[in-house]
Design a protein around this motif. Structure first.
Motif, mmCIF file in Angstrom:
data_model
loop_
_atom_site.group_PDB
_atom_site.id
_atom_site.type_symbol
_atom_site.label_atom_id
_atom_site.label_comp_id
_atom_site.label_asym_id
_atom_site.label_seq_id
_atom_site.Cartn_x
_atom_site.Cartn_y
_atom_site.Cartn_z
ATOM 1 N N GLN A 34 23.264 110.009 43.864
ATOM 2 C CA GLN A 34 23.618 110.475 44.899
ATOM 3 C C GLN A 34 22.397 110.733 45.739
ATOM 4 O O GLN A 34 22.417 110.344 47.130
ATOM 5 C CB GLN A 34 24.119 112.037 44.906
ATOM 6 C CG GLN A 34 25.661 112.202 44.251
ATOM 7 C CD GLN A 34 25.977 113.251 44.108
ATOM 8 O OE1 GLN A 34 25.470 114.095 42.875
ATOM 9 N NE2 GLN A 34 26.870 113.947 44.619
ATOM 10 N N TRP A 36 31.025 121.212 46.633
ATOM 11 C CA TRP A 36 30.530 121.435 45.305
ATOM 12 C C TRP A 36 29.895 120.075 44.546
ATOM 13 O O TRP A 36 28.830 120.231 43.926
ATOM 14 C CB TRP A 36 31.495 121.907 44.336
ATOM 15 C CG TRP A 36 32.662 120.989 43.696
ATOM 16 C CD1 TRP A 36 33.775 120.809 44.436
ATOM 17 C CD2 TRP A 36 32.581 120.067 42.985
ATOM 18 N NE1 TRP A 36 34.408 119.855 44.014
ATOM 19 C CE2 TRP A 36 33.712 119.603 42.578
ATOM 20 C CE3 TRP A 36 31.729 120.029 41.728
ATOM 21 C CZ2 TRP A 36 34.131 118.547 41.895
ATOM 22 C CZ3 TRP A 36 32.006 118.919 40.829
ATOM 23 C CH2 TRP A 36 33.265 118.038 40.800
ATOM 24 N N PHE A 37 30.592 118.910 44.825
ATOM 25 C CA PHE A 37 30.228 117.805 44.142
ATOM 26 C C PHE A 37 28.785 117.192 44.600
ATOM 27 O O PHE A 37 28.161 116.652 43.997
ATOM 28 C CB PHE A 37 31.300 116.554 44.135
ATOM 29 C CG PHE A 37 31.002 115.307 43.703
ATOM 30 C CD1 PHE A 37 30.803 115.168 42.262
ATOM 31 C CD2 PHE A 37 30.850 114.142 44.516
ATOM 32 C CE1 PHE A 37 30.657 113.932 41.747
ATOM 33 C CE2 PHE A 37 30.336 112.824 44.037
ATOM 34 C CZ PHE A 37 30.118 112.620 42.613
ATOM 35 N N HIS A 38 28.729 117.384 46.050
ATOM 36 C CA HIS A 38 27.475 116.927 46.634
ATOM 37 C C HIS A 38 26.383 117.817 46.994
ATOM 38 O O HIS A 38 25.153 117.242 47.436
ATOM 39 C CB HIS A 38 27.962 116.166 48.177
ATOM 40 C CG HIS A 38 28.964 115.033 47.914
ATOM 41 N ND1 HIS A 38 28.634 113.844 47.760
ATOM 42 C CD2 HIS A 38 30.362 114.950 48.390
ATOM 43 C CE1 HIS A 38 29.510 113.107 47.820
ATOM 44 N NE2 HIS A 38 30.701 113.858 48.001
ATOM 45 N N PHE A 68 27.169 118.224 33.782
ATOM 46 C CA PHE A 68 27.398 118.664 35.202
ATOM 47 C C PHE A 68 26.671 120.262 35.401
ATOM 48 O O PHE A 68 26.513 120.646 36.350
ATOM 49 C CB PHE A 68 28.965 119.162 35.030
ATOM 50 C CG PHE A 68 30.001 117.753 35.290
ATOM 51 C CD1 PHE A 68 29.854 117.048 36.583
ATOM 52 C CD2 PHE A 68 30.640 117.309 34.226
ATOM 53 C CE1 PHE A 68 30.499 115.839 36.797
ATOM 54 C CE2 PHE A 68 31.391 116.156 34.394
ATOM 55 C CZ PHE A 68 31.391 115.570 36.045
ATOM 56 N N GLN A 74 24.741 120.930 38.651
ATOM 57 C CA GLN A 74 24.534 122.391 39.647
ATOM 58 C C GLN A 74 23.099 122.846 39.596
ATOM 59 O O GLN A 74 22.993 123.482 40.590
ATOM 60 C CB GLN A 74 25.567 123.105 39.149
ATOM 61 C CG GLN A 74 27.106 122.689 39.053
ATOM 62 C CD GLN A 74 27.377 122.418 40.698
ATOM 63 O OE1 GLN A 74 27.275 122.972 41.472
ATOM 64 N NE2 GLN A 74 28.058 121.154 41.001
ATOM 65 N N GLN A 103 25.701 115.737 51.143
ATOM 66 C CA GLN A 103 26.439 115.191 51.979
ATOM 67 C C GLN A 103 26.063 114.938 53.539
ATOM 68 O O GLN A 103 26.536 114.195 54.229
ATOM 69 C CB GLN A 103 28.037 115.372 51.807
ATOM 70 C CG GLN A 103 28.474 116.522 52.574
ATOM 71 C CD GLN A 103 28.405 117.708 51.528
ATOM 72 O OE1 GLN A 103 27.121 117.832 50.904
ATOM 73 N NE2 GLN A 103 29.437 118.590 51.463
ATOM 74 N N MET A 115 35.114 119.022 48.403
ATOM 75 C CA MET A 115 34.553 118.370 47.556
ATOM 76 C C MET A 115 32.719 118.775 47.752
ATOM 77 O O MET A 115 32.039 117.926 47.076
ATOM 78 C CB MET A 115 34.529 116.868 47.885
ATOM 79 C CG MET A 115 35.460 116.056 47.146
ATOM 80 S SD MET A 115 35.418 115.973 45.375
ATOM 81 C CE MET A 115 34.256 114.916 45.120
ATOM 82 N N ILE A 128 24.744 110.934 38.003
ATOM 83 C CA ILE A 128 25.664 110.944 39.123
ATOM 84 C C ILE A 128 24.721 111.413 39.895
ATOM 85 O O ILE A 128 24.773 111.040 41.515
ATOM 86 C CB ILE A 128 27.025 111.709 38.935
ATOM 87 C CG1 ILE A 128 27.948 111.201 37.854
ATOM 88 C CG2 ILE A 128 27.564 111.750 40.240
ATOM 89 C CD1 ILE A 128 29.042 111.930 37.458
ATOM 90 N N GLN A 129 23.995 112.475 39.924
ATOM 91 C CA GLN A 129 23.134 113.136 40.976
ATOM 92 C C GLN A 129 21.780 112.241 41.368
ATOM 93 O O GLN A 129 21.685 112.245 42.543
ATOM 94 C CB GLN A 129 22.697 114.386 40.306
ATOM 95 C CG GLN A 129 21.787 115.394 41.138
ATOM 96 C CD GLN A 129 21.738 116.688 40.759
ATOM 97 O OE1 GLN A 129 20.705 116.637 39.768
ATOM 98 N NE2 GLN A 129 22.008 117.652 41.437
ATOM 99 N N TRP A 148 21.138 121.155 42.247
ATOM 100 C CA TRP A 148 21.366 121.762 43.590
ATOM 101 C C TRP A 148 20.665 123.171 43.933
ATOM 102 O O TRP A 148 20.298 123.251 44.870
ATOM 103 C CB TRP A 148 22.989 121.862 43.912
ATOM 104 C CG TRP A 148 23.569 120.552 43.579
ATOM 105 C CD1 TRP A 148 24.998 120.415 43.220
ATOM 106 C CD2 TRP A 148 23.473 119.186 44.120
ATOM 107 N NE1 TRP A 148 25.292 119.230 43.088
ATOM 108 C CE2 TRP A 148 24.429 118.628 43.814
ATOM 109 C CE3 TRP A 148 22.252 118.785 44.848
ATOM 110 C CZ2 TRP A 148 24.369 117.090 43.977
ATOM 111 C CZ3 TRP A 148 22.137 117.435 45.091
ATOM 112 C CH2 TRP A 148 23.214 116.496 44.639
ATOM 113 N N SER A 151 33.040 113.532 53.446
ATOM 114 C CA SER A 151 33.925 113.992 52.390
ATOM 115 C C SER A 151 34.693 115.355 52.776
ATOM 116 O O SER A 151 34.347 116.055 53.848
ATOM 117 C CB SER A 151 33.069 114.418 51.411
ATOM 118 O OG SER A 151 32.063 115.508 51.433
#
Length: 447
Positions: free
Chosen positions: A325, A364-366, A148, A152, A370, A362, A321-322, A155, A358
């Motif tokens: 995305q 922070w997740f994308h 995780f 970050q 998004q 959320m 996960i990223q 991003w 979203s």
């Protein structure tokens, strides 16, 4: 008495689109940017890809107002004959001007500070779990937290490549090297080279590197013709091995994404060890060396080979996960073959991207992606402003009957799976023809 303007035709401009002879038009004025390719902060590919045509909207998208003063030294003294601006471009430029007046490109909020704090906490907890616990489950949880943290850092690296996230350019560079090279093991230089090409040629099968994943994935049957990648400068060979892998790509997509980080490591070293001109090459290499010292050292602190292997797999899988995305925003969107064009900038970006709906909690997740349509239209816009400008983009798309593609995170995954499956079925049909029936035709026609 002022001298009369000199004009050249679009056909004449189009001839200046080869290495050593690169001309572009910006708002009707002709610029010779041949020598600028060596010093252009965005690299030479954007100039190469848009040479010989009008690049006004792309220039507005990627450059702040201060960049205009640098154009005069490239002005040829000529203007583009019969230069016109489409209604879509007029509205797009008005939006850029309005956002500039409101200061949205400069208002970055506190997201960067929060991201660094979160990354520091995740890194510290991961270290503590490995060094101060004998539990296998704690070690695996530590691997997840490290994954995780990498998300970050990804991003932050993405944002710092598009706009200055720190107070000065030098600090911005430090943030890039720290978030990308040192903490994640990925060259920020490679990322900028790759990502700029992606933005300019969004969803071009032969110009956008983010769609060129042969032999593992193909998002269109057009890739079956083994077309040439103008980014990698090599043929994307659709050989029997690629045909086999693509035939099952909808099943292998998520497992491959769990290990996609390995490809980024390889791409980083391939660029930095190549003969290609790479700005700050030494800094980039030193940053990667830092990563390849601390990460293997951390893994070596685990008690046995089994736990070390699981730690690496879990940390990579979480970061997968990223990678998923990144794919959701483009794999199921409209694609095309050929070079990007400057005259339909807005249309190409809107057609080639997909937003993820979203709630704000959320974000922070994308990581801001998004709002992919908004990001592609205004790449210099800080992440915290994308939600604010989204209604304006939707309104402009509606006004000009252009698609504003948006789906939930779940449906975006469904769309991507269906796209990969449809192409997989086509690949199977090419390799092993079967009798077609109406159901088969319907599936392969409509995906």
């Amino acid at each position: 008495m002022a001298e009369p303007k000199k004009y050249i035709s679009q056909q004449e401009l189009a001839k200046h689109n080869k290495a050593g002879d690169l001309w572009i038009s910006i708002q009707g004025k002709i610029y010779n940017v041949t020598d600028w390719t060596k010093s252009h902060p965005g690299g030479q590919l954007p100039l190469m890809n848009l040479a010989g045509q009008d690049a006004s909207d792309a220039f507005l998208a990627f450059h702040p107002g201060t960049a205009w003063k640098h154009l005069d030294r490239f002005f040829t003294g000529q203007h583009l004959q019969d230069y016109t601006v489409s209604e879509v471009s007029k509205d797009y430029r008005r939006l850029v001007a309005e956002f500039s007046k409101l200061g949205l490109f400069e208002k970055k909020g506190h997201g960067v500070l929060i991201s660094f704090v979160v990354m520091a906490v995740l890194f510290a907890m991961s270290l503590y779990g490995i060094l101060c616990s004998d539990s296998t489950w704690v070690h695996l949880l530590s691997a997840g937290m490290l994954g995780f943290m990498w998300i970050q850092s990804g991003w932050l690296g993405h944002d710092s490549g598009h706009y200055q996230i720190m107070a000065t350019r030098r600090l911005n560079r430090v943030a890039q090297l720290l978030a990308g090279n040192c903490l994640a093991g990925i060259s920020i230089g490679w990322w900028k080279w790759n990502h700029n090409a992606h933005h300019i040629a969004c969803n071009s099968l032969d110009f956008d590197p983010d769609l060129q994943h042969i032999p593992f994935f193909a998002v269109s049957s057009k890739l079956f013709s083994s077309m040439t990648s103008h980014f990698y400068d090599r043929k994307l060979s659709f050989d029997p091995a690629a045909r086999f892998l693509v035939s099952y790509q909808h099943l292998t997509f998520y497992p491959v994404m769990c290990l996609a980080r390995i490809n980024l490591f390889a791409q980083s070293f391939a660029l930095l060890l190549s003969k290609r001109r790479v700005p700050n090459r030494v800094q980039e290499i030193v940053g990667l060396i830092v990563f390849w010292i601390w990460y293997p050292l951390l893994v070596s602190c685990l008690p046995n080979f089994g736990e070390r292997l699981m730690f690496v797999v879990v940390s990579f899988a979480v970061t997968g996960i990223q990678h998923v995305q990144f794919c959701l925003n483009h794999f199921s969107s409209s694609v095309y073959a050929g070079p990007p064009s400057g005259h339909d900038w807005f249309e190409k970006q809107a057609n080639g991207t997909l937003d993820i709906s979203s709630p704000s909690w959320m974000d922070w997740f994308h990581g801001g992606l998004q709002f992919q349509v908004e990001h592609h239209l205004f790449p210099r816009l800080p992440r915290c402003q994308l939600r604010k400008v989204s209604p304006f983009v939707q309104e402009l798309c509606k006004k000009h009957n252009l698609p504003y593609n948006c789906a939930s995170f779940w449906m975006a995954n469904v769309f991507t799976y269906n796209t990969l499956r449809a192409v997989a079925l086509q690949a199977r049909d090419v390799s092993n023809p079967v009798p077609k029936n109406l159901v088969w035709e319907a599936l392969n026609t409509h995906g």
